[in-house]
Motif scaffolding. Structure first.
Motif, PDB file in Angstrom:
ATOM      1  N   ALA A  29      -1.176   9.486  11.318  1.00 10.40           N
ATOM      2  CA  ALA A  29       0.366   9.352  11.019  1.00 10.40           C
ATOM      3  C   ALA A  29       0.909   9.688  10.038  1.00 10.40           C
ATOM      4  O   ALA A  29       1.970  10.368   9.895  1.00 10.40           O
ATOM      5  N   VAL A  30      -0.013   9.524   8.738  1.00 11.52           N
ATOM      6  CA  VAL A  30       0.593   9.882   7.509  1.00 11.52           C
ATOM      7  C   VAL A  30      -0.327  10.850   6.612  1.00 11.52           C
ATOM      8  O   VAL A  30      -0.291  11.160   5.598  1.00 11.52           O
ATOM      9  N   ARG A  31      -1.484  11.479   7.509  1.00 12.47           N
ATOM     10  CA  ARG A  31      -2.152  12.451   6.833  1.00 12.47           C
ATOM     11  C   ARG A  31      -1.498  13.615   6.787  1.00 12.47           C
ATOM     12  O   ARG A  31      -0.806  14.278   7.417  1.00 12.47           O
ATOM     13  N   SER A  32      -1.688  14.463   5.526  1.00 13.34           N
ATOM     14  CA  SER A  32      -1.248  15.886   5.387  1.00 13.34           C
ATOM     15  C   SER A  32      -1.826  16.696   5.715  1.00 13.34           C
ATOM     16  O   SER A  32      -2.859  16.591   6.064  1.00 13.34           O
ATOM     17  N   THR A  33      -1.135  18.054   6.219  1.00  7.90           N
ATOM     18  CA  THR A  33      -1.848  19.340   6.511  1.00  7.90           C
ATOM     19  C   THR A  33      -2.119  20.171   5.197  1.00  7.90           C
ATOM     20  O   THR A  33      -1.247  20.128   4.577  1.00  7.90           O
ATOM     21  N   GLY A  34      -3.224  20.587   4.909  1.00 11.11           N
ATOM     22  CA  GLY A  34      -3.718  21.238   3.911  1.00 11.11           C
ATOM     23  C   GLY A  34      -3.364  22.914   4.404  1.00 11.11           C
ATOM     24  O   GLY A  34      -2.648  23.100   5.206  1.00 11.11           O
ATOM     25  N   ASP A  35      -3.381  23.703   3.232  1.00 12.27           N
ATOM     26  CA  ASP A  35      -2.915  25.212   3.280  1.00 12.27           C
ATOM     27  C   ASP A  35      -3.680  25.719   4.166  1.00 12.27           C
ATOM     28  O   ASP A  35      -3.052  26.804   4.788  1.00 12.27           O
ATOM     29  N   GLY A  36      -4.879  25.571   4.777  1.00 14.40           N
ATOM     30  CA  GLY A  36      -5.450  26.203   5.813  1.00 14.40           C
ATOM     31  C   GLY A  36      -5.097  25.635   7.525  1.00 14.40           C
ATOM     32  O   GLY A  36      -5.523  26.351   8.426  1.00 14.40           O
ATOM     33  N   GLY A  37      -3.910  24.834   7.288  1.00 16.60           N
ATOM     34  CA  GLY A  37      -3.558  24.200   8.731  1.00 16.60           C
ATOM     35  C   GLY A  37      -4.226  23.024   9.176  1.00 16.60           C
ATOM     36  O   GLY A  37      -3.831  22.535  10.091  1.00 16.60           O
ATOM     37  N   ASP A  38      -5.157  22.692   8.490  1.00 16.27           N
ATOM     38  CA  ASP A  38      -6.232  21.699   8.954  1.00 16.27           C
ATOM     39  C   ASP A  38      -5.653  20.372   8.177  1.00 16.27           C
ATOM     40  O   ASP A  38      -5.159  20.390   7.373  1.00 16.27           O
ATOM     41  N   LYS A  39      -5.957  19.188   8.779  1.00 14.46           N
ATOM     42  CA  LYS A  39      -5.766  17.844   8.290  1.00 14.46           C
ATOM     43  C   LYS A  39      -6.425  17.792   7.236  1.00 14.46           C
ATOM     44  O   LYS A  39      -7.487  18.014   6.853  1.00 14.46           O
ATOM     45  N   MET A  40      -5.770  17.256   6.158  1.00 10.15           N
ATOM     46  CA  MET A  40      -6.705  16.787   4.751  1.00 10.15           C
ATOM     47  C   MET A  40      -7.827  15.916   5.116  1.00 10.15           C
ATOM     48  O   MET A  40      -7.606  14.903   5.735  1.00 10.15           O
ATOM     49  N   SER A  41      -8.781  16.006   4.589  1.00 13.97           N
ATOM     50  CA  SER A  41      -9.917  14.892   4.396  1.00 13.97           C
ATOM     51  C   SER A  41      -9.395  13.706   3.822  1.00 13.97           C
ATOM     52  O   SER A  41      -9.007  13.852   2.859  1.00 13.97           O
ATOM     53  N   ILE A  42      -9.933  12.580   4.290  1.00 21.12           N
ATOM     54  CA  ILE A  42      -9.446  11.109   3.763  1.00 21.12           C
ATOM     55  C   ILE A  42     -11.012  10.690   3.118  1.00 21.12           C
ATOM     56  O   ILE A  42     -10.785   9.846   2.693  1.00 21.12           O
ATOM     57  N   GLY A  43     -11.829  11.630   2.829  1.00 23.08           N
ATOM     58  CA  GLY A  43     -13.167  11.270   2.491  1.00 23.08           C
ATOM     59  C   GLY A  43     -13.107  10.565   1.159  1.00 23.08           C
ATOM     60  O   GLY A  43     -13.617   9.574   0.807  1.00 23.08           O
ATOM     61  N   THR A  44     -12.050  11.290   0.041  1.00 18.53           N
ATOM     62  CA  THR A  44     -12.081  10.609  -1.231  1.00 18.53           C
ATOM     63  C   THR A  44     -11.496   9.409  -1.282  1.00 18.53           C
ATOM     64  O   THR A  44     -11.936   8.475  -1.993  1.00 18.53           O
ATOM     65  N   LEU A  45     -10.211   9.220  -0.560  1.00 19.53           N
ATOM     66  CA  LEU A  45      -9.686   8.180  -0.418  1.00 19.53           C
ATOM     67  C   LEU A  45     -10.572   6.690   0.010  1.00 19.53           C
ATOM     68  O   LEU A  45     -10.430   5.663  -0.247  1.00 19.53           O
ATOM     69  N   LEU A  46     -11.216   7.273   1.169  1.00 14.21           N
ATOM     70  CA  LEU A  46     -11.960   6.353   1.987  1.00 14.21           C
ATOM     71  C   LEU A  46     -13.238   5.537   0.733  1.00 14.21           C
ATOM     72  O   LEU A  46     -13.201   4.544   0.643  1.00 14.21           O
ATOM     73  N   SER A  47     -13.758   6.522   0.281  1.00 12.25           N
ATOM     74  CA  SER A  47     -14.723   6.385  -0.855  1.00 12.25           C
ATOM     75  C   SER A  47     -14.138   5.435  -1.838  1.00 12.25           C
ATOM     76  O   SER A  47     -15.046   4.258  -2.211  1.00 12.25           O
ATOM     77  N   ARG A  48     -13.062   5.749  -2.367  1.00  8.03           N
ATOM     78  CA  ARG A  48     -12.287   4.589  -3.220  1.00  8.03           C
ATOM     79  C   ARG A  48     -12.203   3.232  -2.845  1.00  8.03           C
ATOM     80  O   ARG A  48     -12.336   2.552  -3.359  1.00  8.03           O
ATOM     81  N   THR A  49     -11.629   3.486  -1.552  1.00  8.07           N
ATOM     82  CA  THR A  49     -11.402   2.166  -0.815  1.00  8.07           C
ATOM     83  C   THR A  49     -12.788   1.606  -0.567  1.00  8.07           C
ATOM     84  O   THR A  49     -12.811   0.085  -0.749  1.00  8.07           O
ATOM     85  N   LEU A  50     -13.700   1.920  -0.059  1.00  4.92           N
ATOM     86  CA  LEU A  50     -14.831   1.079   0.060  1.00  4.92           C
ATOM     87  C   LEU A  50     -15.809   0.681  -1.091  1.00  4.92           C
ATOM     88  O   LEU A  50     -16.268  -0.378  -1.113  1.00  4.92           O
ATOM     89  N   LYS A  51     -15.289   1.224  -2.376  1.00  7.07           N
ATOM     90  CA  LYS A  51     -15.589   0.681  -3.716  1.00  7.07           C
ATOM     91  C   LYS A  51     -15.122  -0.581  -3.766  1.00  7.07           C
ATOM     92  O   LYS A  51     -15.581  -1.539  -4.348  1.00  7.07           O
ATOM     93  N   LEU A  52     -13.837  -0.865  -3.197  1.00  7.67           N
ATOM     94  CA  LEU A  52     -13.138  -2.301  -3.278  1.00  7.67           C
ATOM     95  C   LEU A  52     -13.949  -3.353  -2.468  1.00  7.67           C
ATOM     96  O   LEU A  52     -13.952  -4.486  -2.960  1.00  7.67           O
ATOM     97  N   CYS A  53     -14.720  -2.948  -1.605  1.00 10.21           N
ATOM     98  CA  CYS A  53     -15.580  -3.877  -0.767  1.00 10.21           C
ATOM     99  C   CYS A  53     -16.529  -4.435  -1.668  1.00 10.21           C
ATOM    100  O   CYS A  53     -16.817  -5.545  -1.641  1.00 10.21           O
ATOM    101  N   LYS A  54     -17.293  -3.766  -2.374  1.00  3.85           N
ATOM    102  CA  LYS A  54     -18.191  -3.985  -3.347  1.00  3.85           C
ATOM    103  C   LYS A  54     -17.744  -4.946  -4.609  1.00  3.85           C
ATOM    104  O   LYS A  54     -18.357  -5.744  -5.042  1.00  3.85           O
ATOM    105  N   ALA A  55     -16.473  -4.650  -5.221  1.00  5.83           N
ATOM    106  CA  ALA A  55     -15.692  -5.458  -6.064  1.00  5.83           C
ATOM    107  C   ALA A  55     -15.393  -6.697  -5.828  1.00  5.83           C
ATOM    108  O   ALA A  55     -15.378  -7.559  -6.650  1.00  5.83           O
ATOM    109  N   GLY A  56     -15.268  -6.879  -4.468  1.00  7.02           N
ATOM    110  CA  GLY A  56     -14.856  -8.291  -3.975  1.00  7.02           C
ATOM    111  C   GLY A  56     -16.097  -9.141  -3.727  1.00  7.02           C
ATOM    112  O   GLY A  56     -16.007 -10.145  -3.293  1.00  7.02           O
ATOM    113  N   GLN A  57     -17.373  -8.664  -3.772  1.00  4.20           N
ATOM    114  CA  GLN A  57     -18.476  -9.566  -3.401  1.00  4.20           C
ATOM    115  C   GLN A  57     -19.036 -10.315  -4.585  1.00  4.20           C
ATOM    116  O   GLN A  57     -18.875  -9.996  -5.628  1.00  4.20           O
TER     117      GLN A  57
END
Length: 130
Positions: A102-130
């Motif tokens: 619902a809040v993903r941007s569309t890139g220049d090529g018309g495809d939805k932007m990858s959330i990979g970088t944002l997901l990776s940064r968020t998963l690092k928070l899981c390790k920080a809380g351990q």
């Protein structure tokens, strides 16, 4: 001698293919609001503010900042400025959080932007809380 020429030709073709892929884009942005990203500090808790200023070209959302969080069971979620929380991974979706589409941007090529970088940064928070 022929082998060296073939290797050079293969290397040149591989380089050209890589250049074409990056020039055509894979759903990225050619002109983001931020072209010189500000590095995020190393996470120290399970929650962190992340913005377009941090991810530049790879910022995948229609909003300019979020609160990223790792919740119980490695559920990666983001909360946007209006207070809505979205799932970044399957664990969060299975827990009932809204789909981030619902809040993903569309890139220049018309495809939805990858959330990979944002997901990776968020998963690092899981390790920080351990």
């Amino acid at each position: 001698m022929i082998v060296n020429h073939r290797r050079a030709a293969v290397a040149a073709l591989a380089g050209l293919a890589l250049l074409m892929l990056t020039a055509c884009g894979s759903g990225g942005r050619s002109e983001p609001a931020t072209t010189d990203p500000v590095p995020l500090p190393s996470p120290t808790a399970t929650r962190q503010q992340i913005s377009e200023k941090n991810l530049g070209y790879t910022w995948p959302l229609t909003v300019d900042h979020v609160t990223a969080e790792c919740r119980a069971g490695d559920q990666a979620v983001i909360t946007v400025p209006d207070g809505t929380t979205y799932a970044l991974n399957d664990r969060a979706r299975e827990a009932g959080y809204n789909d981030v589409a619902a809040v993903r941007s569309t890139g220049d090529g018309g495809d939805k932007m990858s959330i990979g970088t944002l997901l990776s940064r968020t998963l690092k928070l899981c390790k920080a809380g351990q």
